[in-house]
Design a protein around this motif. Structure first.
Motif, PDB file in Angstrom:
ATOM      1  N   MET A   9      44.480  86.603  37.349  1.00 45.84           N
ATOM      2  CA  MET A   9      45.879  86.934  37.051  1.00 45.84           C
ATOM      3  C   MET A   9      46.102  86.916  35.540  1.00 45.84           C
ATOM      4  SD  MET A   9      49.313  85.116  38.558  1.00 45.84           S
ATOM      5  CE  MET A   9      50.867  86.019  38.597  1.00 45.84           C
ATOM      6  N   LYS A  10      46.762  87.914  35.007  1.00 52.55           N
ATOM      7  CA  LYS A  10      47.056  87.987  33.577  1.00 52.55           C
ATOM      8  C   LYS A  10      48.552  87.738  33.377  1.00 52.55           C
ATOM      9  CE  LYS A  10      43.328  91.168  32.356  1.00 52.55           C
ATOM     10  NZ  LYS A  10      42.976  92.476  31.731  1.00 52.55           N
ATOM     11  N   ASP A  65      50.307  90.698  34.929  1.00 51.94           N
ATOM     12  CA  ASP A  65      50.662  90.538  36.345  1.00 51.94           C
ATOM     13  C   ASP A  65      51.848  89.604  36.525  1.00 51.94           C
ATOM     14  OD1 ASP A  65      48.273  91.999  37.181  1.00 51.94           O
ATOM     15  OD2 ASP A  65      47.168  90.197  36.583  1.00 51.94           O
ATOM     16  N   ASP A 103      45.381  81.443  32.613  1.00 53.20           N
ATOM     17  CA  ASP A 103      45.746  82.827  32.911  1.00 53.20           C
ATOM     18  C   ASP A 103      46.695  83.440  31.887  1.00 53.20           C
ATOM     19  OD1 ASP A 103      44.157  83.007  35.162  1.00 53.20           O
ATOM     20  OD2 ASP A 103      45.764  82.480  36.561  1.00 53.20           O
ATOM     21  N   ILE A 143      55.911  85.483  44.292  1.00 51.99           N
ATOM     22  CA  ILE A 143      54.699  85.246  43.510  1.00 51.99           C
ATOM     23  C   ILE A 143      54.506  83.747  43.250  1.00 51.99           C
ATOM     24  CG2 ILE A 143      55.751  85.359  41.205  1.00 51.99           C
ATOM     25  CD1 ILE A 143      53.417  87.086  40.302  1.00 51.99           C
ATOM     26  N   GLU A 199      50.877  82.104  43.578  1.00 46.90           N
ATOM     27  CA  GLU A 199      49.968  82.514  42.503  1.00 46.90           C
ATOM     28  C   GLU A 199      50.341  81.855  41.175  1.00 46.90           C
ATOM     29  OE1 GLU A 199      48.690  86.880  42.561  1.00 46.90           O
ATOM     30  OE2 GLU A 199      50.509  86.882  43.790  1.00 46.90           O
ATOM     31  N   SER A 211      48.204  79.043  38.994  1.00 42.54           N
ATOM     32  CA  SER A 211      47.850  79.250  37.586  1.00 42.54           C
ATOM     33  C   SER A 211      48.279  78.058  36.738  1.00 42.54           C
ATOM     34  CB  SER A 211      48.502  80.524  37.048  1.00 42.54           C
ATOM     35  OG  SER A 211      47.891  81.675  37.590  1.00 42.54           O
TER      36      SER A 211
END
Length: 382
Positions: free
Chosen positions: A1-2, A31, A95, A323, A326, A330
């Motif tokens: 994930m960026k 992202d 990330d 989200i 995720e 991170s």
């Protein structure tokens, strides 16, 4: 994930802030968007007009994916400490690959940071010349840097941008910097006209129907003028100043170099008059306001400098529901403790626990001024 991090205060969230998030979204490289946001007090020493959870909710509604809190000792500090604390925490998340920020002019801030860090003889001579002319340190520093590399750090956001670049070079030199030129009113513009009024103008005109043009509807619904909170906050600031002796005040961040003595002599005046009469080229009003707030929050220079070097934790205030898993995964990859529940906070030790305690005290002071408690949500999922 960026993830792209945005260092922010959102006091309050306005159309310019939404524009910044929209620009990051439109970039296409990321992202997720993580906002590292000041809690209940801000870098210029202001009491936030809305509580931190409401402002975090506004940021998520405005396009961010997660909002984490910048602890009070870092948030209520001069630009170098503010930037170091924010970048240190954001950069600790593996990330996070970029940091975005608003600025008055898009330029190579890494190049400016390298020139500033070198502080060669020419730089020192230019800086010394400015100080001898009676200019403030910030003005002299900016002029010296401009003379060496052409960088423009004459404006508040550009000053912060330079400090972000310095901190990024220290903690994660591979981080991409994403400067976004602000549109509309300047940082200090008090005019409440148009779609992109400054946060300062909006704060100065709370309750004015014209603010509707400058903030999204979901923010306008929460904005209201509350003179009683302002009066209570002034009483807290004045009580803290009266209660402090000069030796103790000298230990507060920003109160050194003779400012403590100056403030004590003015302590019977209304807070705004204290700031006005204490302001000189040597002591800009932003420093005085920040010092008064730091005193009310018991933030000393020695402790703050220690904490920015040694302490940290990640406290998410709000996250986009779609989200959430995720983003929290991170954040959990950071070497700093993830603080979501009271149990998480209870497990903090040493400098981390002290940093958290200072922020919780700041929350209590904000609530005392607001005349209400703020439910300390574990995390808002929106």
């Amino acid at each position: 994930m960026k993830i792209c991090a945005i260092i922010c205060e959102f006091n309050p969230f306005h159309n310019g802030h939404k524009y910044l998030i929209d620009r990051v979204r439109a970039d296409g490289r990321f992202d997720g968007v993580l906002c590292m946001m000041s809690g209940h007090f801000t870098q210029r020493g202001d009491r936030a007009v809305l509580d931190k959870f409401t402002r975090a909710r506004h940021a998520i509604t405005g396009g961010a994916d997660c909002v984490a809190e910048l602890p009070a000792p870092f948030a209520v500090a001069p630009a170098p400490v503010f930037a170091r604390g924010a970048i240190k925490l954001a950069a600790s998340v593996p990330d996070v690959c970029a940091v975005a920020f608003g600025c008055e002019s898009e330029q190579d801030f890494y190049a400016a940071a390298r020139a500033a860090e070198s502080e060669d003889e020419t730089f020192r001579q230019r800086l010394s010349a400015g100080l001898k002319r009676g200019e403030s340190y910030a003005r002299s520093y900016g002029d010296a840097l401009a003379g060496i590399c052409g960088a423009d750090i004459s404006t508040p956001n550009n000053i912060l941008a330079l400090e972000y670049a310095k901190a990024a070079a220290k903690y994660r030199p591979e981080l991409a910097l994403v400067p976004v030129k602000r549109i509309g009113a300047s940082h200090r513009d008090s005019t409440l006209d148009g779609t992109y009024a400054s946060a300062s103008a909006i704060r100065a005109h709370l309750g004015d129907v014209r603010t509707a043009a400058s903030v999204p509807p979901f923010v306008l619904a929460d904005l209201a003028r509350d003179d009683t909170a302002g009066a209570r906050w002034e009483a807290i600031v004045k009580y803290a100043l009266a209660a402090a002796d000069e030796d103790g005040l000298n230990k507060i961040y920003g109160c050194g170099d003779g400012l403590a003595n100056r403030l004590k002599k003015l302590q019977r005046l209304p807070a705004e008059e204290i700031i006005s009469q204490a302001t000189t080229k040597r002591y800009p009003s932003s420093r005085i306001r920040r010092a008064l707030t730091a005193n009310a929050l018991h933030l000393t220079a020695a402790e703050t400098n220690r904490l920015v070097d040694e302490a940290g934790y990640i406290k998410p205030l709000a996250v986009r529901a779609g989200i959430a898993d995720e983003m929290l995964k991170s954040l959990a990859a950071s070497p700093f403790p993830l603080v979501i529940t009271g149990e998480d906070a209870g497990r903090l030790t040493g400098p981390d626990a002290l940093l958290h305690a200072r922020s919780r005290f700041a929350d209590s002071v904000w609530c005392a001024a607001a005349g209400r408690d703020v439910y300390d949500c574990t995390i808002l999922k929106i």
